[in-house]
Design a protein around this motif. Sequence first.
Motif, mmCIF file in Angstrom:
data_model
loop_
_atom_site.group_PDB
_atom_site.id
_atom_site.type_symbol
_atom_site.label_atom_id
_atom_site.label_comp_id
_atom_site.label_asym_id
_atom_site.label_seq_id
_atom_site.Cartn_x
_atom_site.Cartn_y
_atom_site.Cartn_z
ATOM 1 N N GLY A 27 0.793 -1.221 0.000
ATOM 2 C CA GLY A 27 0.000 0.000 0.000
ATOM 3 C C GLY A 27 0.828 1.274 0.000
ATOM 4 N N GLN A 28 2.096 1.207 -0.389
ATOM 5 C CA GLN A 28 2.941 2.382 -0.342
ATOM 6 C C GLN A 28 2.849 3.246 -1.587
ATOM 7 N N GLU A 29 2.425 2.682 -2.683
ATOM 8 C CA GLU A 29 2.326 3.455 -3.902
ATOM 9 C C GLU A 29 1.385 2.762 -4.881
ATOM 10 N N THR A 30 0.997 3.492 -5.920
ATOM 11 C CA THR A 30 0.119 2.922 -6.929
ATOM 12 C C THR A 30 0.922 2.064 -7.894
ATOM 13 N N ALA A 31 0.212 1.263 -8.677
ATOM 14 C CA ALA A 31 0.891 0.419 -9.666
ATOM 15 C C ALA A 31 1.654 1.272 -10.674
ATOM 16 N N GLY A 32 1.082 2.387 -11.073
ATOM 17 C CA GLY A 32 1.747 3.277 -12.032
ATOM 18 C C GLY A 32 3.027 3.867 -11.486
ATOM 19 N N SER A 33 2.987 4.324 -10.238
ATOM 20 C CA SER A 33 4.204 4.901 -9.668
ATOM 21 C C SER A 33 5.234 3.825 -9.368
ATOM 22 N N TYR A 34 4.765 2.596 -9.078
ATOM 23 C CA TYR A 34 5.698 1.487 -8.874
ATOM 24 C C TYR A 34 6.475 1.214 -10.156
ATOM 25 N N VAL A 35 5.785 1.225 -11.291
ATOM 26 C CA VAL A 35 6.443 1.008 -12.574
ATOM 27 C C VAL A 35 7.416 2.150 -12.851
ATOM 28 N N ASP A 36 7.011 3.391 -12.566
ATOM 29 C CA ASP A 36 7.899 4.537 -12.753
ATOM 30 C C ASP A 36 9.139 4.403 -11.878
ATOM 31 N N ASP A 37 8.952 4.003 -10.624
ATOM 32 C CA ASP A 37 10.076 3.847 -9.706
ATOM 33 C C ASP A 37 11.029 2.750 -10.185
ATOM 34 N N ALA A 38 10.486 1.664 -10.689
ATOM 35 C CA ALA A 38 11.335 0.587 -11.212
ATOM 36 C C ALA A 38 12.139 1.080 -12.414
ATOM 37 N N ALA A 39 11.518 1.898 -13.252
ATOM 38 C CA ALA A 39 12.222 2.460 -14.414
ATOM 39 C C ALA A 39 13.331 3.406 -13.972
ATOM 40 N N ILE A 40 13.071 4.210 -12.958
ATOM 41 C CA ILE A 40 14.089 5.117 -12.431
ATOM 42 C C ILE A 40 15.267 4.318 -11.891
ATOM 43 N N THR A 41 14.979 3.302 -11.075
ATOM 44 C CA THR A 41 16.038 2.468 -10.502
ATOM 45 C C THR A 41 16.875 1.826 -11.595
ATOM 46 N N THR A 42 16.220 1.289 -12.600
ATOM 47 C CA THR A 42 16.929 0.653 -13.715
ATOM 48 C C THR A 42 17.797 1.659 -14.460
ATOM 49 N N SER A 43 17.275 2.859 -14.681
ATOM 50 C CA SER A 43 18.040 3.886 -15.381
ATOM 51 C C SER A 43 19.278 4.301 -14.592
ATOM 52 N N VAL A 44 19.118 4.475 -13.288
ATOM 53 C CA VAL A 44 20.255 4.867 -12.453
ATOM 54 C C VAL A 44 21.326 3.771 -12.491
ATOM 55 N N THR A 57 28.376 -2.438 -8.810
ATOM 56 C CA THR A 57 28.142 -3.604 -7.957
ATOM 57 C C THR A 57 28.252 -3.280 -6.473
ATOM 58 N N SER A 58 28.846 -2.148 -6.127
ATOM 59 C CA SER A 58 29.033 -1.792 -4.721
ATOM 60 C C SER A 58 27.976 -0.826 -4.193
ATOM 61 N N ILE A 59 27.182 -0.269 -5.093
ATOM 62 C CA ILE A 59 26.194 0.725 -4.687
ATOM 63 C C ILE A 59 24.795 0.229 -5.032
ATOM 64 N N SER A 60 23.931 0.229 -4.024
ATOM 65 C CA SER A 60 22.536 -0.204 -4.198
ATOM 66 C C SER A 60 21.660 1.009 -4.481
ATOM 67 N N VAL A 61 20.629 0.779 -5.273
ATOM 68 C CA VAL A 61 19.690 1.840 -5.639
ATOM 69 C C VAL A 61 18.280 1.355 -5.361
ATOM 70 N N GLU A 62 17.522 2.136 -4.626
ATOM 71 C CA GLU A 62 16.098 1.868 -4.395
ATOM 72 C C GLU A 62 15.343 3.155 -4.643
ATOM 73 N N THR A 63 14.137 3.028 -5.181
ATOM 74 C CA THR A 63 13.336 4.209 -5.489
ATOM 75 C C THR A 63 11.933 4.029 -4.940
ATOM 76 N N LEU A 64 11.429 5.061 -4.293
ATOM 77 C CA LEU A 64 10.053 5.071 -3.793
ATOM 78 C C LEU A 64 9.465 6.443 -4.038
ATOM 79 N N ASN A 65 8.402 6.490 -4.824
ATOM 80 C CA ASN A 65 7.716 7.740 -5.157
ATOM 81 C C ASN A 65 8.661 8.801 -5.712
ATOM 82 N N GLY A 66 9.607 8.373 -6.537
ATOM 83 C CA GLY A 66 10.530 9.302 -7.176
ATOM 84 C C GLY A 66 11.738 9.683 -6.342
ATOM 85 N N THR A 67 11.799 9.221 -5.102
ATOM 86 C CA THR A 67 12.956 9.479 -4.257
ATOM 87 C C THR A 67 13.914 8.299 -4.363
ATOM 88 N N VAL A 68 15.133 8.584 -4.779
ATOM 89 C CA VAL A 68 16.151 7.550 -4.960
ATOM 90 C C VAL A 68 17.005 7.486 -3.699
#
Length: 104
Positions: A27-44, A57-68
């Motif tokens: 319940g943290q975000e909508t399906a649309g924003s989840y897809v956007d966040d996954a795209a942002i993470t992949t791009s980074v 390989t040494s740096i992790s990236v997570e995105t939630l609601n556009g915040t990386v």
Amino acid sequence: MKYARAIAFAALAGITIIGSGCAVGRGQETAGSYVDDAAITTSVKAKFVEDKTVSATSISVETLNGTVQLSGFAKSTAERTQAENIARGVKNVRSVRNDIVVRP
């Protein structure tokens, strides 16, 4: 070389989608924003792979609601700063939280 980059990008995309958990189910975000966040993470992550100064390989990236959120270890302050700059330059990033620790 282009073939290797394509494979690396595809692998990062798959890992991002599989490994990012299911924030929609929590319940943290909508399906649309989840897809956007996954795209942002992949791009980074893809930009990290392309950059010679950042260890993808040494740096992790997570995105939630556009915040990386960046975490992990860097070998220098310059690498830490470059990782943040790369993340800030990705389309649709609202903010970046840099929790990378410099460990020589």
